[in-house]
Motif scaffolding. Structure first.
Motif, mmCIF file in Angstrom:
data_model
loop_
_atom_site.group_PDB
_atom_site.id
_atom_site.type_symbol
_atom_site.label_atom_id
_atom_site.label_comp_id
_atom_site.label_asym_id
_atom_site.label_seq_id
_atom_site.Cartn_x
_atom_site.Cartn_y
_atom_site.Cartn_z
ATOM 1 N N LEU A 13 137.466 -38.590 32.104
ATOM 2 C CA LEU A 13 136.014 -37.758 31.955
ATOM 3 C C LEU A 13 136.701 -36.421 32.230
ATOM 4 C CD1 LEU A 13 133.169 -39.371 33.565
ATOM 5 C CD2 LEU A 13 133.535 -39.184 31.147
ATOM 6 N N TYR A 44 122.264 -28.243 39.780
ATOM 7 C CA TYR A 44 121.485 -29.146 39.724
ATOM 8 C C TYR A 44 120.417 -28.918 38.553
ATOM 9 C CZ TYR A 44 123.405 -30.803 43.759
ATOM 10 O OH TYR A 44 124.498 -31.177 45.102
ATOM 11 N N LYS A 47 121.491 -29.161 35.012
ATOM 12 C CA LYS A 47 122.262 -30.261 34.525
ATOM 13 C C LYS A 47 122.155 -30.775 33.277
ATOM 14 C CE LYS A 47 122.962 -35.382 35.779
ATOM 15 N NZ LYS A 47 122.403 -36.199 36.467
ATOM 16 N N ASP A 48 121.194 -30.853 32.444
ATOM 17 C CA ASP A 48 121.054 -31.195 31.051
ATOM 18 C C ASP A 48 121.573 -30.042 30.289
ATOM 19 O OD1 ASP A 48 119.743 -33.584 31.756
ATOM 20 O OD2 ASP A 48 117.850 -32.800 31.401
ATOM 21 N N HIS A 56 125.331 -30.214 30.620
ATOM 22 C CA HIS A 56 126.143 -31.313 29.837
ATOM 23 C C HIS A 56 126.149 -31.211 28.256
ATOM 24 C CE1 HIS A 56 125.745 -35.627 28.430
ATOM 25 N NE2 HIS A 56 126.537 -35.874 29.416
ATOM 26 N N ASN A 57 125.331 -30.733 27.845
ATOM 27 C CA ASN A 57 125.166 -30.616 26.464
ATOM 28 C C ASN A 57 125.685 -29.505 25.834
ATOM 29 O OD1 ASN A 57 123.491 -33.205 26.354
ATOM 30 N ND2 ASN A 57 121.728 -32.302 26.949
ATOM 31 N N SER A 105 128.656 -27.537 24.762
ATOM 32 C CA SER A 105 129.961 -27.561 24.720
ATOM 33 C C SER A 105 130.717 -26.477 24.708
ATOM 34 C CB SER A 105 130.353 -28.222 23.027
ATOM 35 O OG SER A 105 129.707 -27.437 22.377
ATOM 36 N N ARG A 122 132.109 -33.679 37.338
ATOM 37 C CA ARG A 122 132.807 -34.775 36.296
ATOM 38 C C ARG A 122 131.651 -35.363 35.283
ATOM 39 N NH1 ARG A 122 137.949 -35.720 38.170
ATOM 40 N NH2 ARG A 122 138.417 -35.414 40.187
ATOM 41 N N LYS A 123 130.564 -35.874 35.912
ATOM 42 C CA LYS A 123 129.516 -36.296 35.166
ATOM 43 C C LYS A 123 129.044 -35.583 34.338
ATOM 44 C CE LYS A 123 125.628 -39.463 35.582
ATOM 45 N NZ LYS A 123 124.480 -39.955 36.433
ATOM 46 N N THR A 124 128.775 -34.065 34.775
ATOM 47 C CA THR A 124 127.979 -33.255 33.916
ATOM 48 C C THR A 124 128.646 -32.678 32.793
ATOM 49 O OG1 THR A 124 126.680 -32.525 35.632
ATOM 50 C CG2 THR A 124 126.721 -31.043 33.978
ATOM 51 N N PHE A 125 130.325 -32.178 33.096
ATOM 52 C CA PHE A 125 130.915 -31.658 32.337
ATOM 53 C C PHE A 125 131.975 -32.372 31.501
ATOM 54 C CE2 PHE A 125 129.452 -28.172 34.922
ATOM 55 C CZ PHE A 125 129.129 -27.005 34.028
ATOM 56 N N GLY A 126 132.366 -33.517 31.953
ATOM 57 C CA GLY A 126 133.323 -34.396 31.250
ATOM 58 C C GLY A 126 134.534 -33.656 31.078
#
Length: 432
Positions: free
Chosen positions: A21, A366, A369-370, A373-374, A376, A398-402
């Motif tokens: 990720l 927080y 977050k959405d 995450h979306n 780019s 890690r989970k949010t940005f990959g």
């Protein structure tokens, strides 16, 4: 050639880690020499491992002032005459070029050391660069903040956005091809909120946004830094202060060297000597620096708003008034105290807000977050050993940005931003 090989090695690490990720830089191949996070935070990168950058005389730059006159129900004391206009610095290219906004960290002015480094880095690469103060700096609070009570990140971002719009209006003859945004530490958190605001306002349509060592949970970060002041340091007692202890070490160090040499490499060299600072001493040094920033914010906010928590509201203040006794009182108030006594009451009065936990969620990453995450175009560069991170913070990133998150093994808090490998990676991100 050595620089190319080093950067190629990092790129190789990126490719090898692409299936994961986040992009985790291998510690063995990274090459950053300071593996102690406290040392890295204070000393930053040794001079010979930094990129070669232009001198100030080689940069077409000037400082400018904005008369923003924010609408608010209080007037500035007379001794704030020097900061009734907001200053910023602009480095101009002599041809149409992209423009990058730089947002400083906690309590820092537009010309902070890191902002100056980033300015030179991006200017040399062909960008116009605008340096902005943090919304938590006394000059921004005085001249650009609507409430002069920073800490509610969404509102701080709105103030920053108005400043950016005013800068563009003042520099309307500057040929800008596209806009970029970055910030370090608290300025990185601000940059994330500014980017989201721009999605609806479309004043800049930032092409890329880079967050450098941002706090994830703002309350966790400030709690970590506040705790450093409470570190037990051997040798400090009723007769010897922390500052006397450090001064004694520096005196012995310079006596052994035979001369005084105050430069960027001072702490790095000191740490290789017999007079090196212990982890506890370095922790307290970092924490003390942050406590001064927190005190400055609490003192300035209280004074401007005449809340009477630190400075009596009817106390006669003129240009010649000594404020030292009041600043000493402010030093007793850490960031948690500032949030409790000033930020939360203001937030609740204006928004019918709720608990501290609700505020913490609203002012941290927080809340975005959405969006993060979306989007780019937004990336994060952070350090695994950063002292402002708490349990779960890297997991959130890690989970949010990959794979838009790069994690370096060492560097402390912003201590490796001026390392050549990191600098190359920053430039590569903005180049796409």
């Amino acid at each position: 050639m050595l620089r190319f090989l080093r950067f190629a090695a990092v790129l190789g690490s990126l490719v090898l880690s692409a299936s994961a990720l986040a992009v985790d830089i291998d510690a063995k191949g990274y090459g950053f020499p300071l593996t102690n996070p406290f040392e890295a935070t204070i000393a930053t990168t040794p001079v010979d491992l930094r990129p070669k950058l232009p001198e100030d005389a080689d940069i077409n730059q000037s400082d400018y002032s904005l008369n923003l006159r924010p609408e608010r129900d209080f007037t500035l004391p007379d001794n704030f005459w020097a900061v009734k206009k907001l200053r910023y610095r602009l480095a101009k290219q002599d041809h149409p070029a992209p423009l990058i906004f730089l947002i400083a960290g906690t309590g820092a002015p537009y010309n902070s050391t890191i902002n100056e480094f980033l300015k030179k880095l991006y200017y040399q690469a062909g960008y116009n660069v605008v340096q902005l103060s943090s919304p938590t700096s006394y000059d921004f609070m005085s001249s650009a903040s609507r409430y002069a009570t920073p800490g509610v990140t969404k509102e701080d971002a709105e103030d920053l956005y108005r400043v950016m719009q005013a800068v563009r209006a003042q520099q309307s003859d500057l040929p800008v091809t596209e806009y970029y945004l970055t910030g370090y530490s608290l300025g990185a958190l601000d940059a994330a909120f500014v980017s989201q605001l721009d999605e609806s306002k479309h004043s800049f349509n930032f092409k890329r946004v880079l967050l450098l060592n941002p706090p994830v949970n703002l309350y966790t970060s400030i709690s970590n830094l506040d705790k450093l002041v409470q570190t037990h340091v051997r040798g400090i007692n009723g007769t010897t202060t922390f500052y006397e202890l450090v001064l004694g070490k520096l005196s012995s160090y310079f006596k052994q060297k035979g001369y005084i040499d105050l430069n960027d490499a001072l702490l790095f060299d000191l740490q290789q000597s017999r007079e090196h600072l212990t982890n506890e001493q370095m922790a307290m040094l970092i924490g003390t620096s942050f406590r001064f920033s927190a005190a400055d914010i609490a003192f300035t906010s209280d004074l401007i708003n005449r809340r009477g928590l630190i400075t009596p509201p009817k106390y006669p203040i003129s240009e010649g008034t000594s404020l030292t006794p009041f600043f000493k009182r402010a030093l007793q108030c850490d960031f948690d105290c500032y949030l409790t006594d000033q930020v939360i009451p203001m937030w609740r009065a204006r928004t019918d807000g709720g608990s501290l936990l609700q505020l913490v969620d609203q002012v941290s990453l927080y809340a975005l977050k959405d969006y993060l995450h979306n989007s780019s175009k937004i990336a994060v560069m952070h350090n695994a050993d950063d002292v402002i991170l708490g349990p779960g913070d890297l997991g959130f990133l890690r989970k949010t940005f990959g794979d838009r998150l790069t994690v370096y093994p060492y560097g402390g808090h912003c201590g490796n931003l001026n390392y050549r490998v990191n600098s190359d990676a920053m430039l590569e991100f903005f180049r796409g």
